[in-house]
Design an enzyme around this catalytic site. Structure first.
Site, PDB file in Angstrom:
ATOM      1  N   GLU A 128       3.739  13.468 -11.923  1.00  0.00           N
ATOM      2  CA  GLU A 128       3.385  12.049 -11.832  1.00  0.00           C
ATOM      3  C   GLU A 128       2.240  11.700 -12.774  1.00  0.00           C
ATOM      4  O   GLU A 128       2.185  10.598 -13.320  1.00  0.00           O
ATOM      5  CB  GLU A 128       3.013  11.683 -10.400  1.00  0.00           C
ATOM      6  CG  GLU A 128       4.187  11.741  -9.450  1.00  0.00           C
ATOM      7  CD  GLU A 128       3.787  11.520  -8.017  1.00  0.00           C
ATOM      8  OE1 GLU A 128       4.252  10.529  -7.421  1.00  0.00           O
ATOM      9  OE2 GLU A 128       3.000  12.339  -7.478  1.00  0.00           O
ATOM     10  N   TYR A 138      -8.854 -16.200 -11.804  1.00  0.00           N
ATOM     11  CA  TYR A 138      -7.820 -15.193 -11.558  1.00  0.00           C
ATOM     12  C   TYR A 138      -7.572 -14.306 -12.764  1.00  0.00           C
ATOM     13  O   TYR A 138      -7.001 -13.231 -12.632  1.00  0.00           O
ATOM     14  CB  TYR A 138      -6.523 -15.798 -11.023  1.00  0.00           C
ATOM     15  CG  TYR A 138      -5.993 -17.007 -11.737  1.00  0.00           C
ATOM     16  CD1 TYR A 138      -5.268 -16.882 -12.907  1.00  0.00           C
ATOM     17  CD2 TYR A 138      -6.190 -18.280 -11.208  1.00  0.00           C
ATOM     18  CE1 TYR A 138      -4.760 -17.992 -13.546  1.00  0.00           C
ATOM     19  CE2 TYR A 138      -5.692 -19.400 -11.853  1.00  0.00           C
ATOM     20  CZ  TYR A 138      -4.967 -19.251 -13.019  1.00  0.00           C
ATOM     21  OH  TYR A 138      -4.467 -20.352 -13.664  1.00  0.00           O
ATOM     22  N   LEU A 187      -2.551   6.205  -3.391  1.00  0.00           N
ATOM     23  CA  LEU A 187      -2.587   4.760  -3.572  1.00  0.00           C
ATOM     24  C   LEU A 187      -3.754   4.140  -2.810  1.00  0.00           C
ATOM     25  O   LEU A 187      -4.333   3.147  -3.240  1.00  0.00           O
ATOM     26  CB  LEU A 187      -1.270   4.131  -3.110  1.00  0.00           C
ATOM     27  CG  LEU A 187      -0.014   4.567  -3.855  1.00  0.00           C
ATOM     28  CD1 LEU A 187       1.210   3.846  -3.301  1.00  0.00           C
ATOM     29  CD2 LEU A 187      -0.154   4.336  -5.343  1.00  0.00           C
ATOM     30  N   LYS A 222       4.363   1.601  -5.159  1.00  0.00           N
ATOM     31  CA  LYS A 222       4.934   2.537  -6.126  1.00  0.00           C
ATOM     32  C   LYS A 222       6.445   2.330  -6.102  1.00  0.00           C
ATOM     33  O   LYS A 222       7.080   2.461  -5.047  1.00  0.00           O
ATOM     34  CB  LYS A 222       4.582   3.973  -5.770  1.00  0.00           C
ATOM     35  CG  LYS A 222       5.094   4.992  -6.758  1.00  0.00           C
ATOM     36  CD  LYS A 222       4.678   6.385  -6.341  1.00  0.00           C
ATOM     37  CE  LYS A 222       4.023   7.057  -7.522  1.00  0.00           C
ATOM     38  NZ  LYS A 222       3.486   8.363  -7.173  1.00  0.00           N
TER      39      LYS A 222
END
Length: 119
Positions: free
Chosen positions: A21, A53, A71, A98
Site C-alpha cells: 500500500e 474552503y 485512516l 479508502k
C-alpha cells in the site's frame, strides 16, 4: 452556527499497513464538515469573515499526502490542523474513505469518521 461541508475530495494516497500500500497507493475520498458562525459573513459578503474552503481543501490535500498506517491517524491530523489553523471553527468532522480496500472481499470502500471540538 452554520456548517461548511466539502464533499468527495478525491486523492491518490499511500495509507495502509501493508508494504504494498505504501508503494502502490490507492484512491481515497474525504468529506470534511466544519461548524462555525456564518452570521457575519452572511451580512458582510466578505471572504475574511468566513472560513475559506480553499484553505480547508489545502489542509486535506496536504495531510492526505503524508503516509499513515491507519485512516484514523490521518483523520485526526486533518481535524487537529483545521482547529489549529482556523480559529473560527468550533467543530470539525472528517470522513476518510479508502476505495476498493485490499481486505479479501468485494468491498466498494471502507470509511472512518472522526470529530474534534474546540476546547
Amino acid at each position: 452556527m452554520g456548517v461548511i461541508k466539502l464533499k468527495n475530495i478525491r486523492t491518490f494516497s499511500y495509507h495502509g499497513c501493508l508494504i504494498e500500500e505504501g508503494k502502490i497507493g490507492s484512491d481515497y475520498t474525504v468529506d470534511l464538515k466544519i461548524k462555525t458562525n456564518l452570521q457575519k459573513s452572511a451580512e458582510t459578503d466578505h471572504l475574511l469573515d468566513t472560513v475559506d474552503y480553499v484553505h480547508l481543501n489545502k489542509i486535506v490535500a496536504e495531510e492526505m499526502a503524508i503516509r499513515s498506517h491507519l485512516l484514523e491517524h490521518v483523520a485526526k491530523r486533518i481535524n487537529i490542523r483545521v482547529l489549529a489553523e482556523i480559529e473560527m471553527v468550533v467543530k470539525t468532522t472528517v470522513w476518510v474513505s479508502k476505495i476498493n480496500p485490499p481486505i479479501g472481499g468485494d468491498v466498494e470502500s471502507v470509511t472512518i469518521k472522526m470529530t474534534e471540538t474546540r476546547k
